[in-house]
Write a protein that holds these residues in place. Structure first.
Motif, PDB file in Angstrom:
ATOM      1  N   ALA A   1       0.852  -1.180   0.000  1.00  0.00           N
ATOM      2  CA  ALA A   1       0.000   0.000   0.000  1.00  0.00           C
ATOM      3  C   ALA A   1       0.894   1.239   0.000  1.00  0.00           C
ATOM      4  CB  ALA A   1      -0.901   0.015   1.227  1.00  0.00           C
ATOM      5  N   ASN A   2       0.408   2.306  -0.558  1.00  0.00           N
ATOM      6  CA  ASN A   2       1.159   3.566  -0.618  1.00  0.00           C
ATOM      7  C   ASN A   2       0.711   4.448   0.539  1.00  0.00           C
ATOM      8  OD1 ASN A   2       2.588   5.842  -1.313  1.00  0.00           O
ATOM      9  ND2 ASN A   2       1.263   6.389  -3.032  1.00  0.00           N
ATOM     10  N   TYR A   3       1.417   4.327   1.653  1.00  0.00           N
ATOM     11  CA  TYR A   3       1.074   5.114   2.830  1.00  0.00           C
ATOM     12  C   TYR A   3       1.517   6.551   2.612  1.00  0.00           C
ATOM     13  CZ  TYR A   3       0.856   6.639   7.689  1.00  0.00           C
ATOM     14  OH  TYR A   3       0.567   7.338   8.840  1.00  0.00           O
ATOM     15  N   LEU A   4       0.621   7.491   2.827  1.00  0.00           N
ATOM     16  CA  LEU A   4       0.882   8.885   2.478  1.00  0.00           C
ATOM     17  C   LEU A   4       2.016   9.522   3.268  1.00  0.00           C
ATOM     18  CD1 LEU A   4      -2.784  10.144   1.992  1.00  0.00           C
ATOM     19  CD2 LEU A   4      -1.108   9.533   0.239  1.00  0.00           C
ATOM     20  N   TRP A   5       2.333   8.978   4.445  1.00  0.00           N
ATOM     21  CA  TRP A   5       3.426   9.532   5.259  1.00  0.00           C
ATOM     22  C   TRP A   5       4.610   8.565   5.324  1.00  0.00           C
ATOM     23  CZ3 TRP A   5      -1.633  10.695   6.011  1.00  0.00           C
ATOM     24  CH2 TRP A   5      -1.958  12.061   6.094  1.00  0.00           C
ATOM     25  N   LYS A   6       4.768   7.745   4.294  1.00  0.00           N
ATOM     26  CA  LYS A   6       5.820   6.721   4.302  1.00  0.00           C
ATOM     27  C   LYS A   6       7.228   7.315   4.309  1.00  0.00           C
ATOM     28  CE  LYS A   6       5.825   6.275  -0.747  1.00  0.00           C
ATOM     29  NZ  LYS A   6       5.547   5.348  -1.882  1.00  0.00           N
ATOM     30  N   ASN A   7       7.386   8.539   3.798  1.00  0.00           N
ATOM     31  CA  ASN A   7       8.717   9.147   3.740  1.00  0.00           C
ATOM     32  C   ASN A   7       9.117   9.865   5.022  1.00  0.00           C
ATOM     33  OD1 ASN A   7       9.171   8.313   1.059  1.00  0.00           O
ATOM     34  ND2 ASN A   7       7.995  10.049   0.271  1.00  0.00           N
ATOM     35  N   ASP A   8       8.202   9.916   5.979  1.00  0.00           N
ATOM     36  CA  ASP A   8       8.519  10.525   7.264  1.00  0.00           C
ATOM     37  C   ASP A   8       9.432   9.581   8.049  1.00  0.00           C
ATOM     38  OD1 ASP A   8       7.720  12.594   9.465  1.00  0.00           O
ATOM     39  OD2 ASP A   8       7.486  10.618  10.382  1.00  0.00           O
ATOM     40  N   THR A   9      10.246  10.135   8.928  1.00  0.00           N
ATOM     41  CA  THR A   9      11.222   9.314   9.664  1.00  0.00           C
ATOM     42  C   THR A   9      10.814   8.999  11.098  1.00  0.00           C
ATOM     43  OG1 THR A   9      12.446  11.314  10.305  1.00  0.00           O
ATOM     44  CG2 THR A   9      13.140  10.192   8.280  1.00  0.00           C
ATOM     45  N   ALA A  10       9.622   9.432  11.511  1.00  0.00           N
ATOM     46  CA  ALA A  10       9.182   9.194  12.892  1.00  0.00           C
ATOM     47  C   ALA A  10       8.829   7.729  13.103  1.00  0.00           C
ATOM     48  CB  ALA A  10       7.974  10.069  13.218  1.00  0.00           C
ATOM     49  N   THR A  11       9.226   7.199  14.258  1.00  0.00           N
ATOM     50  CA  THR A  11       8.898   5.814  14.589  1.00  0.00           C
ATOM     51  C   THR A  11       7.607   5.715  15.398  1.00  0.00           C
ATOM     52  OG1 THR A  11      10.277   5.953  16.572  1.00  0.00           O
ATOM     53  CG2 THR A  11      11.306   5.103  14.566  1.00  0.00           C
ATOM     54  N   GLY A  12       7.158   6.846  15.914  1.00  0.00           N
ATOM     55  CA  GLY A  12       5.904   6.879  16.663  1.00  0.00           C
ATOM     56  C   GLY A  12       4.812   7.507  15.828  1.00  0.00           C
ATOM     57  N   SER A  13       4.096   8.476  16.396  1.00  0.00           N
ATOM     58  CA  SER A  13       3.026   9.147  15.666  1.00  0.00           C
ATOM     59  C   SER A  13       3.391  10.589  15.371  1.00  0.00           C
ATOM     60  CB  SER A  13       1.723   9.090  16.468  1.00  0.00           C
ATOM     61  OG  SER A  13       1.866   9.759  17.706  1.00  0.00           O
ATOM     62  N   LEU A  14       2.702  11.160  14.379  1.00  0.00           N
ATOM     63  CA  LEU A  14       2.881  12.551  14.017  1.00  0.00           C
ATOM     64  C   LEU A  14       1.671  13.341  14.473  1.00  0.00           C
ATOM     65  CD1 LEU A  14       4.080  12.062  10.334  1.00  0.00           C
ATOM     66  CD2 LEU A  14       5.512  12.521  12.324  1.00  0.00           C
ATOM     67  N   SER A  15       1.885  14.569  14.906  1.00  0.00           N
ATOM     68  CA  SER A  15       0.800  15.439  15.348  1.00  0.00           C
ATOM     69  C   SER A  15       0.559  16.495  14.268  1.00  0.00           C
ATOM     70  CB  SER A  15       1.161  16.117  16.672  1.00  0.00           C
ATOM     71  OG  SER A  15       1.486  15.156  17.649  1.00  0.00           O
ATOM     72  N   LEU A  16      -0.603  16.429  13.623  1.00  0.00           N
ATOM     73  CA  LEU A  16      -0.880  17.289  12.486  1.00  0.00           C
ATOM     74  C   LEU A  16      -2.181  18.059  12.670  1.00  0.00           C
ATOM     75  CD1 LEU A  16      -0.077  14.659   9.693  1.00  0.00           C
ATOM     76  CD2 LEU A  16       1.491  16.358  10.644  1.00  0.00           C
ATOM     77  N   SER A  17      -2.384  19.053  11.836  1.00  0.00           N
ATOM     78  CA  SER A  17      -3.653  19.788  11.815  1.00  0.00           C
ATOM     79  C   SER A  17      -4.580  19.125  10.808  1.00  0.00           C
ATOM     80  CB  SER A  17      -3.420  21.243  11.415  1.00  0.00           C
ATOM     81  OG  SER A  17      -2.987  21.321  10.059  1.00  0.00           O
ATOM     82  N   ILE A  18      -5.881  19.300  10.989  1.00  0.00           N
ATOM     83  CA  ILE A  18      -6.822  18.720  10.044  1.00  0.00           C
ATOM     84  C   ILE A  18      -6.655  19.331   8.658  1.00  0.00           C
ATOM     85  CG2 ILE A  18      -8.674  20.351  10.622  1.00  0.00           C
ATOM     86  CD1 ILE A  18     -10.648  18.006  10.129  1.00  0.00           C
ATOM     87  N   GLU A  19      -6.227  20.579   8.585  1.00  0.00           N
ATOM     88  CA  GLU A  19      -6.024  21.226   7.297  1.00  0.00           C
ATOM     89  C   GLU A  19      -4.924  20.538   6.497  1.00  0.00           C
ATOM     90  OE1 GLU A  19      -8.044  23.927  10.010  1.00  0.00           O
ATOM     91  OE2 GLU A  19      -6.123  22.862  10.204  1.00  0.00           O
ATOM     92  N   SER A  20      -3.805  20.204   7.186  1.00  0.00           N
ATOM     93  CA  SER A  20      -2.690  19.555   6.482  1.00  0.00           C
ATOM     94  C   SER A  20      -3.047  18.141   6.056  1.00  0.00           C
ATOM     95  CB  SER A  20      -1.442  19.549   7.364  1.00  0.00           C
ATOM     96  OG  SER A  20      -1.629  18.746   8.517  1.00  0.00           O
ATOM     97  N   VAL A  21      -3.857  17.457   6.872  1.00  0.00           N
ATOM     98  CA  VAL A  21      -4.272  16.097   6.529  1.00  0.00           C
ATOM     99  C   VAL A  21      -5.250  16.125   5.351  1.00  0.00           C
ATOM    100  CG1 VAL A  21      -5.426  14.009   7.339  1.00  0.00           C
ATOM    101  CG2 VAL A  21      -3.881  15.243   8.857  1.00  0.00           C
ATOM    102  N   LEU A  22      -6.141  17.073   5.352  1.00  0.00           N
ATOM    103  CA  LEU A  22      -7.071  17.224   4.227  1.00  0.00           C
ATOM    104  C   LEU A  22      -6.319  17.483   2.926  1.00  0.00           C
ATOM    105  CD1 LEU A  22     -10.117  19.266   5.579  1.00  0.00           C
ATOM    106  CD2 LEU A  22     -10.250  17.209   4.157  1.00  0.00           C
ATOM    107  N   GLU A  23      -5.351  18.339   2.996  1.00  0.00           N
ATOM    108  CA  GLU A  23      -4.582  18.676   1.800  1.00  0.00           C
ATOM    109  C   GLU A  23      -3.880  17.451   1.219  1.00  0.00           C
ATOM    110  OE1 GLU A  23      -0.912  21.674   0.458  1.00  0.00           O
ATOM    111  OE2 GLU A  23      -1.718  21.730   2.496  1.00  0.00           O
TER     112      GLU A  23
END
Length: 381
Positions: free
Chosen positions: A270-292
Protein backbone atom coordinates in the motif's frame (compact mmCIF):
# COMPACT_ATOMS: atom_id res chain seq x y z
CA UNK A 1 38.08 -40.37 73.50
CA UNK A 2 36.09 -37.13 73.55
CA UNK A 3 38.92 -35.39 71.69
CA UNK A 4 38.89 -38.09 68.98
CA UNK A 5 35.11 -37.83 68.60
CA UNK A 6 35.32 -34.03 68.35
CA UNK A 7 38.06 -34.33 65.73
CA UNK A 8 35.96 -36.73 63.66
CA UNK A 9 33.00 -34.33 63.79
CA UNK A 10 35.19 -31.42 62.62
CA UNK A 11 36.69 -33.49 59.79
CA UNK A 12 33.26 -34.70 58.73
CA UNK A 13 31.95 -31.13 58.74
CA UNK A 14 34.86 -29.93 56.59
CA UNK A 15 34.33 -32.85 54.21
CA UNK A 16 30.61 -32.02 53.83
CA UNK A 17 31.37 -28.35 53.16
CA UNK A 18 33.99 -29.27 50.56
CA UNK A 19 31.52 -31.64 48.90
CA UNK A 20 28.82 -28.95 48.92
CA UNK A 21 31.21 -26.47 47.31
CA UNK A 22 31.93 -28.97 44.56
CA UNK A 23 28.18 -29.14 43.85
CA UNK A 24 27.85 -25.37 43.43
CA UNK A 25 26.72 -24.49 39.91
CA UNK A 26 28.34 -21.23 38.83
CA UNK A 27 28.00 -19.38 35.52
CA UNK A 28 30.14 -21.04 32.90
CA UNK A 29 32.76 -19.13 30.94
CA UNK A 30 31.29 -20.71 27.79
CA UNK A 31 28.17 -18.82 26.79
CA UNK A 32 25.57 -19.79 24.21
CA UNK A 33 23.47 -17.03 22.67
CA UNK A 34 19.83 -17.55 21.77
CA UNK A 35 19.14 -16.55 18.17
CA UNK A 36 17.17 -13.29 18.09
CA UNK A 37 16.61 -12.31 14.46
CA UNK A 38 14.10 -9.44 14.47
CA UNK A 39 13.72 -8.01 17.98
CA UNK A 40 16.21 -5.31 19.02
CA UNK A 41 15.35 -4.80 22.68
CA UNK A 42 16.61 -7.95 24.39
CA UNK A 43 19.17 -10.75 24.30
CA UNK A 44 19.41 -14.18 25.93
CA UNK A 45 22.52 -16.14 26.82
CA UNK A 46 22.97 -19.56 28.36
CA UNK A 47 25.83 -19.78 30.82
CA UNK A 48 25.95 -23.33 32.10
CA UNK A 49 22.65 -23.89 33.90
CA UNK A 50 22.06 -20.14 34.18
CA UNK A 51 20.04 -18.15 31.64
CA UNK A 52 20.91 -14.46 31.40
CA UNK A 53 18.29 -12.12 29.90
CA UNK A 54 19.32 -8.55 29.13
CA UNK A 55 16.70 -5.89 28.34
CA UNK A 56 18.20 -2.93 26.49
CA UNK A 57 14.91 -1.27 25.53
CA UNK A 58 12.47 -1.41 28.47
CA UNK A 59 10.94 1.86 27.23
CA UNK A 60 11.73 4.33 24.40
CA UNK A 61 15.11 6.06 24.66
CA UNK A 62 15.98 4.15 27.82
CA UNK A 63 19.46 4.88 29.15
CA UNK A 64 19.39 1.94 31.54
CA UNK A 65 19.58 -1.76 30.70
CA UNK A 66 18.26 -4.52 32.97
CA UNK A 67 19.88 -7.92 33.46
CA UNK A 68 18.10 -10.94 34.91
CA UNK A 69 19.48 -14.34 35.93
CA UNK A 70 17.24 -17.41 35.71
CA UNK A 71 18.19 -20.49 37.73
CA UNK A 72 16.49 -23.92 37.52
CA UNK A 73 14.63 -24.57 40.76
CA UNK A 74 16.32 -27.92 41.23
CA UNK A 75 19.74 -26.21 41.09
CA UNK A 76 18.84 -23.20 43.23
CA UNK A 77 20.18 -24.64 46.50
CA UNK A 78 23.57 -25.34 44.91
CA UNK A 79 23.97 -22.10 42.96
CA UNK A 80 25.74 -18.93 44.02
CA UNK A 81 25.56 -15.69 42.07
CA UNK A 82 26.71 -12.16 42.70
CA UNK A 83 23.36 -10.53 43.45
CA UNK A 84 24.75 -7.09 42.73
CA UNK A 85 25.37 -8.11 39.12
CA UNK A 86 21.67 -8.68 38.36
CA UNK A 87 18.47 -6.68 38.66
CA UNK A 88 16.62 -9.86 39.63
CA UNK A 89 17.36 -13.54 40.15
CA UNK A 90 14.43 -15.85 39.40
CA UNK A 91 13.99 -19.57 40.02
CA UNK A 92 12.37 -21.30 37.04
CA UNK A 93 9.98 -22.58 35.91
CA UNK A 94 7.75 -19.97 37.54
CA UNK A 95 4.31 -21.06 38.74
CA UNK A 96 2.73 -17.80 39.94
CA UNK A 97 2.99 -14.71 37.73
CA UNK A 98 1.57 -11.19 37.59
CA UNK A 99 1.44 -9.70 34.08
CA UNK A 100 0.73 -6.04 33.35
CA UNK A 101 0.07 -5.70 29.61
CA UNK A 102 -2.58 -7.36 27.45
CA UNK A 103 0.19 -8.25 24.99
CA UNK A 104 1.48 -10.69 27.61
CA UNK A 105 -1.77 -12.70 27.57
CA UNK A 106 -1.47 -14.36 24.11
CA UNK A 107 2.13 -15.31 24.84
CA UNK A 108 1.22 -17.08 28.09
CA UNK A 109 -1.57 -18.89 26.26
CA UNK A 110 0.73 -19.91 23.38
CA UNK A 111 3.28 -21.32 25.84
CA UNK A 112 0.58 -23.22 27.76
CA UNK A 113 1.17 -21.08 30.85
CA UNK A 114 -2.20 -19.36 31.30
CA UNK A 115 -2.73 -21.19 34.59
CA UNK A 116 0.31 -19.41 36.09
CA UNK A 117 -1.29 -15.95 35.78
CA UNK A 118 -2.64 -14.90 39.20
CA UNK A 119 -3.00 -11.12 38.92
CA UNK A 120 -3.48 -8.38 36.33
CA UNK A 121 -4.24 -4.62 36.38
CA UNK A 122 -7.39 -3.52 34.51
CA UNK A 123 -8.65 -7.04 33.77
CA UNK A 124 -11.52 -5.57 31.71
CA UNK A 125 -8.99 -4.84 28.96
CA UNK A 126 -8.38 -8.57 28.46
CA UNK A 127 -10.30 -9.97 25.47
CA UNK A 128 -9.11 -13.61 25.34
CA UNK A 129 -11.99 -16.00 25.99
CA UNK A 130 -9.76 -18.52 27.79
CA UNK A 131 -8.22 -15.95 30.13
CA UNK A 132 -11.52 -14.20 30.74
CA UNK A 133 -12.93 -17.52 31.94
CA UNK A 134 -10.16 -17.75 34.52
CA UNK A 135 -10.88 -14.17 35.60
CA UNK A 136 -14.58 -14.98 35.97
CA UNK A 137 -13.73 -17.98 38.16
CA UNK A 138 -11.53 -15.88 40.44
CA UNK A 139 -8.19 -17.41 39.44
CA UNK A 140 -6.87 -14.03 38.25
CA UNK A 141 -7.25 -11.09 40.64
CA UNK A 142 -7.88 -7.46 39.68
CA UNK A 143 -4.95 -5.24 40.68
CA UNK A 144 -6.16 -1.75 39.80
CA UNK A 145 -4.01 0.10 37.26
CA UNK A 146 -0.47 -0.49 36.08
CA UNK A 147 0.60 2.94 37.34
CA UNK A 148 -0.88 2.25 40.78
CA UNK A 149 -1.04 -1.50 41.31
CA UNK A 150 -2.68 -2.51 44.55
CA UNK A 151 0.49 -3.64 46.29
CA UNK A 152 -1.29 -5.37 49.16
CA UNK A 153 -3.28 -7.63 46.86
CA UNK A 154 -0.26 -8.25 44.65
CA UNK A 155 1.91 -9.30 47.61
CA UNK A 156 -0.86 -11.52 49.00
CA UNK A 157 -0.88 -13.46 45.71
CA UNK A 158 2.74 -14.52 46.42
CA UNK A 159 3.93 -14.15 42.82
CA UNK A 160 7.29 -15.53 41.85
CA UNK A 161 7.53 -12.95 39.10
CA UNK A 162 5.98 -9.67 37.95
CA UNK A 163 6.31 -8.94 34.23
CA UNK A 164 6.11 -5.15 34.13
CA UNK A 165 6.16 -2.41 31.56
CA UNK A 166 6.50 1.33 31.88
CA UNK A 167 7.31 4.55 30.10
CA UNK A 168 10.16 5.12 32.58
CA UNK A 169 11.52 3.67 35.82
CA UNK A 170 9.22 5.74 38.06
CA UNK A 171 6.71 3.18 39.31
CA UNK A 172 6.23 3.30 43.08
CA UNK A 173 4.18 0.10 43.12
CA UNK A 174 7.04 -1.83 41.51
CA UNK A 175 9.44 -0.48 44.10
CA UNK A 176 7.13 -1.65 46.89
CA UNK A 177 6.98 -5.12 45.40
CA UNK A 178 10.77 -5.23 45.07
CA UNK A 179 11.12 -4.44 48.76
CA UNK A 180 8.94 -7.49 49.41
CA UNK A 181 11.49 -9.59 47.47
CA UNK A 182 9.20 -10.02 44.46
CA UNK A 183 11.24 -9.96 41.23
CA UNK A 184 10.21 -7.36 38.64
CA UNK A 185 11.27 -7.90 35.02
CA UNK A 186 10.59 -5.31 32.33
CA UNK A 187 9.07 -6.36 29.02
CA UNK A 188 9.74 -3.92 26.19
CA UNK A 189 7.88 -5.62 23.34
CA UNK A 190 5.93 -2.43 22.68
CA UNK A 191 9.09 -0.46 21.88
CA UNK A 192 9.92 -2.60 18.84
CA UNK A 193 9.45 -0.85 15.50
CA UNK A 194 8.79 -3.85 13.24
CA UNK A 195 5.92 -6.38 13.24
CA UNK A 196 8.19 -9.40 13.57
CA UNK A 197 10.31 -7.63 16.18
CA UNK A 198 7.33 -7.38 18.50
CA UNK A 199 6.29 -10.99 17.90
CA UNK A 200 9.75 -12.34 18.73
CA UNK A 201 9.34 -11.31 22.37
CA UNK A 202 7.72 -14.69 22.93
CA UNK A 203 11.35 -15.81 23.27
CA UNK A 204 11.72 -13.44 26.22
CA UNK A 205 8.94 -15.24 28.10
CA UNK A 206 10.04 -18.77 27.19
CA UNK A 207 12.99 -19.21 29.63
CA UNK A 208 10.77 -18.39 32.62
CA UNK A 209 8.81 -21.54 31.75
CA UNK A 210 11.62 -23.62 30.26
CA UNK A 211 9.78 -23.50 26.94
CA UNK A 212 12.52 -22.20 24.66
CA UNK A 213 12.03 -24.83 21.95
CA UNK A 214 8.30 -24.26 21.87
CA UNK A 215 8.76 -20.48 21.58
CA UNK A 216 11.28 -20.91 18.75
CA UNK A 217 8.82 -23.13 16.88
CA UNK A 218 5.91 -20.71 17.38
CA UNK A 219 7.88 -17.68 16.23
CA UNK A 220 9.29 -19.54 13.24
CA UNK A 221 5.75 -20.43 12.14
CA UNK A 222 4.53 -16.83 12.55
CA UNK A 223 7.53 -15.47 10.65
CA UNK A 224 7.06 -17.94 7.80
CA UNK A 225 3.37 -17.06 7.57
CA UNK A 226 4.19 -13.35 7.57
CA UNK A 227 6.81 -13.68 4.86
CA UNK A 228 4.50 -15.84 2.73
CA UNK A 229 1.81 -13.15 2.98
CA UNK A 230 4.37 -10.48 2.11
CA UNK A 231 5.32 -12.41 -1.04
CA UNK A 232 1.65 -12.73 -1.94
CA UNK A 233 1.18 -8.96 -1.66
CA UNK A 234 3.92 -8.41 -4.24
CA UNK A 235 1.60 -9.93 -6.85
CA UNK A 236 -0.79 -7.00 -6.50
CA UNK A 237 -1.10 -4.89 -9.65
CA UNK A 238 -2.12 -1.69 -7.86
CA UNK A 239 -0.79 0.16 -4.84
CA UNK A 240 -3.67 2.09 -3.21
CA UNK A 241 -3.06 5.24 -1.18
CA UNK A 242 -3.75 5.05 2.56
CA UNK A 243 -4.62 7.65 5.19
CA UNK A 244 -4.46 6.84 8.91
CA UNK A 245 -5.62 8.16 12.27
CA UNK A 246 -8.01 10.90 13.29
CA UNK A 247 -8.54 13.91 15.49
CA UNK A 248 -8.10 13.94 19.23
CA UNK A 249 -9.31 17.36 20.34
CA UNK A 250 -7.66 19.59 17.71
CA UNK A 251 -4.73 17.33 16.78
CA UNK A 252 -4.75 14.65 14.08
CA UNK A 253 -2.43 11.78 14.95
CA UNK A 254 -1.06 9.64 12.11
CA UNK A 255 1.46 6.80 12.21
CA UNK A 256 5.04 7.86 11.49
CA UNK A 257 6.79 6.68 8.34
CA UNK A 258 9.13 4.36 10.25
CA UNK A 259 6.49 3.06 12.64
CA UNK A 260 5.21 -0.45 13.18
CA UNK A 261 2.01 0.37 11.29
CA UNK A 262 3.84 1.91 8.35
CA UNK A 263 5.85 -1.30 7.99
CA UNK A 264 2.62 -3.32 7.78
CA UNK A 265 1.31 -1.04 5.03
CA UNK A 266 4.55 -1.25 3.05
CA UNK A 267 4.54 -5.05 3.29
CA UNK A 268 0.88 -5.11 2.20
CA UNK A 269 1.91 -3.12 -0.89
CA UNK A 270 0.00 0.00 0.00
CA UNK A 271 1.16 3.57 -0.62
CA UNK A 272 1.07 5.11 2.83
CA UNK A 273 0.88 8.88 2.48
CA UNK A 274 3.43 9.53 5.26
CA UNK A 275 5.82 6.72 4.30
CA UNK A 276 8.72 9.15 3.74
CA UNK A 277 8.52 10.52 7.26
CA UNK A 278 11.22 9.31 9.66
CA UNK A 279 9.18 9.19 12.89
CA UNK A 280 8.90 5.81 14.59
CA UNK A 281 5.90 6.88 16.66
CA UNK A 282 3.03 9.15 15.67
CA UNK A 283 2.88 12.55 14.02
CA UNK A 284 0.80 15.44 15.35
CA UNK A 285 -0.88 17.29 12.49
CA UNK A 286 -3.65 19.79 11.82
CA UNK A 287 -6.82 18.72 10.04
CA UNK A 288 -6.02 21.23 7.30
CA UNK A 289 -2.69 19.55 6.48
CA UNK A 290 -4.27 16.10 6.53
CA UNK A 291 -7.07 17.22 4.23
CA UNK A 292 -4.58 18.68 1.80
CA UNK A 293 -2.59 15.45 1.65
CA UNK A 294 -5.21 12.77 2.20
CA UNK A 295 -8.50 13.99 0.77
CA UNK A 296 -8.18 11.63 -2.23
CA UNK A 297 -6.75 8.64 -0.34
CA UNK A 298 -8.26 5.33 -1.45
CA UNK A 299 -8.44 3.93 2.09
CA UNK A 300 -8.59 5.30 5.62
CA UNK A 301 -7.51 3.26 8.65
CA UNK A 302 -8.37 3.76 12.32
CA UNK A 303 -10.19 7.11 12.49
CA UNK A 304 -9.47 7.57 16.19
CA UNK A 305 -11.72 5.26 18.24
CA UNK A 306 -14.88 5.81 16.21
CA UNK A 307 -16.86 2.72 15.22
CA UNK A 308 -19.30 4.13 12.64
CA UNK A 309 -19.71 6.75 9.94
CA UNK A 310 -22.41 8.36 12.05
CA UNK A 311 -19.95 8.81 14.92
CA UNK A 312 -17.43 10.38 12.56
CA UNK A 313 -19.88 12.98 11.33
CA UNK A 314 -20.95 13.77 14.89
CA UNK A 315 -17.33 14.22 15.91
CA UNK A 316 -16.38 16.49 13.00
CA UNK A 317 -18.32 17.27 9.83
CA UNK A 318 -15.07 17.83 7.89
CA UNK A 319 -14.48 14.05 7.88
CA UNK A 320 -17.11 13.85 5.13
CA UNK A 321 -14.78 15.63 2.70
CA UNK A 322 -12.46 12.63 2.39
CA UNK A 323 -12.95 10.33 -0.59
CA UNK A 324 -12.50 7.30 1.67
CA UNK A 325 -15.52 8.50 3.67
CA UNK A 326 -17.61 9.07 0.54
CA UNK A 327 -16.68 5.68 -0.92
CA UNK A 328 -17.11 3.79 2.39
CA UNK A 329 -13.49 2.67 2.43
CA UNK A 330 -12.76 3.19 6.12
CA UNK A 331 -11.53 0.23 8.18
CA UNK A 332 -10.82 -0.04 11.88
CA UNK A 333 -10.05 -2.52 14.65
CA UNK A 334 -12.47 -0.81 17.05
CA UNK A 335 -15.33 -3.18 16.25
CA UNK A 336 -13.36 -6.30 17.22
CA UNK A 337 -13.72 -6.36 20.99
CA UNK A 338 -13.85 -8.77 23.90
CA UNK A 339 -16.84 -9.37 26.16
CA UNK A 340 -15.82 -6.53 28.50
CA UNK A 341 -14.87 -4.05 25.80
CA UNK A 342 -11.15 -4.75 25.42
CA UNK A 343 -9.74 -4.27 21.91
CA UNK A 344 -8.44 -7.58 20.59
CA UNK A 345 -5.99 -5.86 18.23
CA UNK A 346 -3.96 -4.31 21.07
CA UNK A 347 -3.84 -7.69 22.83
CA UNK A 348 -3.18 -10.15 20.02
CA UNK A 349 -2.05 -8.00 17.08
CA UNK A 350 1.57 -7.52 18.24
CA UNK A 351 1.91 -11.27 18.73
CA UNK A 352 0.28 -12.27 15.45
CA UNK A 353 1.56 -9.86 12.77
CA UNK A 354 0.83 -12.49 10.13
CA UNK A 355 -2.91 -12.08 10.79
CA UNK A 356 -2.65 -8.28 10.70
CA UNK A 357 -0.83 -8.37 7.37
CA UNK A 358 -3.41 -10.70 5.86
CA UNK A 359 -6.17 -8.33 7.01
CA UNK A 360 -4.52 -5.48 5.10
CA UNK A 361 -3.87 -7.57 1.99
CA UNK A 362 -7.54 -8.58 1.94
CA UNK A 363 -8.62 -4.93 2.33
CA UNK A 364 -6.26 -3.43 -0.26
CA UNK A 365 -6.07 -6.38 -2.68
CA UNK A 366 -9.17 -8.54 -2.18
CA UNK A 367 -8.44 -10.48 -5.35
CA UNK A 368 -5.38 -12.01 -3.65
CA UNK A 369 -7.34 -13.34 -0.62
CA UNK A 370 -10.92 -13.62 -1.91
CA UNK A 371 -12.22 -16.02 0.75
CA UNK A 372 -10.42 -14.50 3.72
CA UNK A 373 -12.36 -13.26 6.74
CA UNK A 374 -10.68 -10.24 8.41
CA UNK A 375 -9.49 -10.96 11.92
CA UNK A 376 -8.92 -7.46 13.34
CA UNK A 377 -9.65 -4.78 10.75
CA UNK A 378 -13.26 -4.54 9.58
CA UNK A 379 -15.32 -1.95 7.71
CA UNK A 380 -16.66 0.91 9.77
CA UNK A 381 -20.35 0.50 10.52
Amino acid sequence: MKKITLLLIVLLSISCKQQQKKELVLPSSEQEKTSITDAKGFSIEKSGDITIIKITSPWPNAKTAFTYALIPKEKLAYTTLNKDAYDAIIAVPVERVIATSTTHIPVLEALGATNTLVGFPNTNFISSVATRERIDHGFIKELGTNEAINSEIAISLQPELVVGFGINNQNKAYETLKRSNIPIVYNGDWTEETPLGKAEWIKFFAPFYKQEKKADSIFKSIKNNYNDAKLLAKKAKKQPTVLSGGLYKDVWYVAGGKSWMAQFLADAKANYLWKNDTATGSLSLSIESVLEKGIQANFWLNPSMHTSYKELVSANEHYQQFDAFKNKKIYSHTNTIGSTGGLLFYELGPNRPDLVLKDFIHIFHPELLPNYSPFFFKPLK
